[in-house]
Design an enzyme around this catalytic site. Structure first.
Site, PDB file in Angstrom:
ATOM      1  NE  ARG A 160      -3.059   0.125   3.167  1.00 19.13           N
ATOM      2  CZ  ARG A 160      -3.876   0.117   4.218  1.00 19.13           C
ATOM      3  NH1 ARG A 160      -4.674  -0.909   4.413  1.00 19.13           N
ATOM      4  NH2 ARG A 160      -3.903   1.116   5.053  1.00 19.13           N
ATOM      5  NE  ARG A 171      -1.934   3.220   8.188  1.00 19.47           N
ATOM      6  CZ  ARG A 171      -1.489   2.121   7.594  1.00 19.47           C
ATOM      7  NH1 ARG A 171      -0.409   2.173   6.842  1.00 19.47           N
ATOM      8  NH2 ARG A 171      -2.123   0.987   7.748  1.00 19.47           N
TER       9      ARG A 171
HETATM   10  P1  ADP Z   1      -5.427   0.927   8.783  1.00 19.21           P
HETATM   11  O1  ADP Z   1      -6.502   0.800   9.817  1.00 19.21           O
HETATM   12  O2  ADP Z   1      -4.605  -0.295   8.656  1.00 19.21           O
HETATM   13  O3  ADP Z   1      -4.614   2.190   8.955  1.00 19.21           O
HETATM   14  P2  ADP Z   1      -7.405   1.648   6.802  1.00 19.21           P
HETATM   15  O4  ADP Z   1      -7.546   1.024   5.480  1.00 19.21           O
HETATM   16  O5  ADP Z   1      -8.506   1.483   7.786  1.00 19.21           O
HETATM   17  O6  ADP Z   1      -6.050   1.065   7.359  1.00 19.21           O
HETATM   18  O7  ADP Z   1      -7.130   3.224   6.631  1.00 19.21           O
HETATM   19  C1  ADP Z   1      -6.149   3.732   5.743  1.00 19.21           C
HETATM   20  C2  ADP Z   1      -6.132   5.264   5.764  1.00 19.21           C
HETATM   21  O8  ADP Z   1      -7.395   5.803   5.332  1.00 19.21           O
HETATM   22  C3  ADP Z   1      -5.897   5.917   7.137  1.00 19.21           C
HETATM   23  O9  ADP Z   1      -4.533   5.978   7.475  1.00 19.21           O
HETATM   24  C4  ADP Z   1      -6.510   7.302   6.908  1.00 19.21           C
HETATM   25  O10 ADP Z   1      -5.658   8.136   6.152  1.00 19.21           O
HETATM   26  C5  ADP Z   1      -7.725   6.992   6.061  1.00 19.21           C
HETATM   27  N1  ADP Z   1      -8.938   6.711   6.882  1.00 19.21           N
HETATM   28  C6  ADP Z   1      -9.564   5.507   7.011  1.00 19.21           C
HETATM   29  N2  ADP Z   1     -10.628   5.609   7.825  1.00 19.21           N
HETATM   30  C7  ADP Z   1     -10.685   6.909   8.218  1.00 19.21           C
HETATM   31  C8  ADP Z   1     -11.544   7.640   9.067  1.00 19.21           C
HETATM   32  N3  ADP Z   1     -12.574   7.059   9.701  1.00 19.21           N
HETATM   33  N4  ADP Z   1     -11.284   8.969   9.254  1.00 19.21           N
HETATM   34  C9  ADP Z   1     -10.265   9.571   8.636  1.00 19.21           C
HETATM   35  N5  ADP Z   1      -9.402   8.943   7.832  1.00 19.21           N
HETATM   36  C10 ADP Z   1      -9.602   7.622   7.614  1.00 19.21           C
END
Ligand code: ADP
Length: 219
Positions: A160, A171
Site C-alpha cells: 500500500r 497511523r
Molecule cells: P489501517 O486501519 O490499517 O490504517 P485503513 O484502510 O482502515 O487502514 O485506513 C487507511 C487510511 O485511510 C488511514 O490511514 C486514513 O488516512 C484513512 N482513513 C480511514 N478511515 C478513516 C476515518 N474514519 N477517518 C479519517 N481517515 C480515515
C-alpha cells in the site's frame, strides 16, 4: 445489527469484517477501502484524499461523513452494518451516534481486536494488497496461493502507498492518541468485546461469533 470493528493497523479487522459480513449478511463499510476507491477513481477529490492517506494522516471528517451518509440508507440499516476503521476519533463517534439516533438505530457491539505494537510492526512489514479488488494478504500470516497474485481475482499484489515507514508511524500514533481512548467509552457502556488478535483468523472469528451469541445478537 450495527457493529464496529476496531483495533490497531494489521490487527486483521478488515479480514474479520469480511467474514462477518458474509456469515451474518451485513453490509461491510470500510472507510479505508472507500477512500482507496475514491483515490483510484481519480479526479480532484481523489487527489485531495490521497494527500492525507499517503501521509498516514486522517482524512477530514467532512469528507468521511459525506461518504458515510451515502451508506446509511434505510435498506442498509435494515440489513445491518459492520463499520471497519470508523470511528477513529471522538467527533466521528459523536457524528455517527447522532446520525444513527435520527434513524432510530444504535451501536450494538464494538469488536476490538487487540495486538501488541511489536506484532503490529511485524505484520505491517509483510502486508500486501490487491491493486484490483483490494483484498489483503500477508506474507507471514495470510500468504497468497501464488506469490504476487491475488487468490480472489488474479490481480497483482502490491504494497500500500501508505505503508512507508513515516506513514506507518503516523497511523500508529493516531491510533494510540485518538482511537484507543474511545474504547473507554465503549467499555463504560458495556458494549466492548476485547479479543486477543495474536491468534489464527479462524479462532478469532469463532470467538467473535461466540461473543455475539452470548450478547443475544446472533442465534
Ligand atoms: P489501517 O486501519 O490499517 O490504517 P485503513 O484502510 O482502515 O487502514 O485506513 C487507511 C487510511 O485511510 C488511514 O490511514 C486514513 O488516512 C484513512 N482513513 C480511514 N478511515 C478513516 C476515518 N474514519 N477517518 C479519517 N481517515 C480515515
Amino acid at each position: 445489527m450495527i457493529l464496529l470493528i476496531t483495533g490497531p493497523q494489521a490487527s486483521g479487522k478488515g479480514t474479520q469484517a469480511e467474514l462477518l459480513s458474509a456469515k451474518l449478511d451485513l453490509v461491510h463499510l470500510s472507510t479505508g477501502q472507500v477512500l482507496r476507491e475514491a483515490i483510484d477513481a481519480d479526479g480532484s477529490l481523489g487527489e485531495l484524499i490521497k494527500g492525507y492517506v499517503d501521509k498516514g494522516a486522517l482524512v477530514p471528517d467532512s469528507i468521511i461523513m459525506m461518504f458515510l451518509s451515502t451508506y446509511l440508507t434505510p435498506e442498509n440499516l435494515a440489513k445491518g452494518i459492520i463499520f471497519d476503521g470508523f470511528p477513529r476519533i471522538e467527533p466521528q463517534l459523536n457524528l455517527l451516534e447522532e446520525t444513527l439516533a435520527e434513524k432510530k438505530a444504535k451501536i450494538d457491539r464494538v469488536i476490538f481486536i487487540d495486538l501488541s505494537e511489536q506484532v503490529v510492526l511485524d505484520r505491517l512489514m509483510g502486508r500486501l494488497i490487491c491493486d484490483k479488488c483490494g483484498a489483503n494478504f500477508n506474507l507471514k500470516t495470510l500468504p497468497p496461493k501464488e506469490p504476487g497474485i491475488c487468490d480472489r481475482c488474479g490481480g497483482k499484489l502490491i504494497r500500500r502507498s501508505d505503508e512507508g515507514s513515516e506513514a506507518i508511524k503516523n497511523r500508529l500514533k493516531i491510533y494510540e492518541q485518538n482511537t484507543r481512548p474511545l474504547f473507554k467509552i465503549y467499555k463504560e457502556r458495556g458494549i466492548l468485546e476485547k479479543l486477543d488478535g495474536d491468534r489464527s483468523i479462524e479462532v478469532i472469528f469463532e470467538d467473535i461469533i461466540a461473543r455475539l451469541k452470548k450478547a443475544g445478537l446472533v442465534t
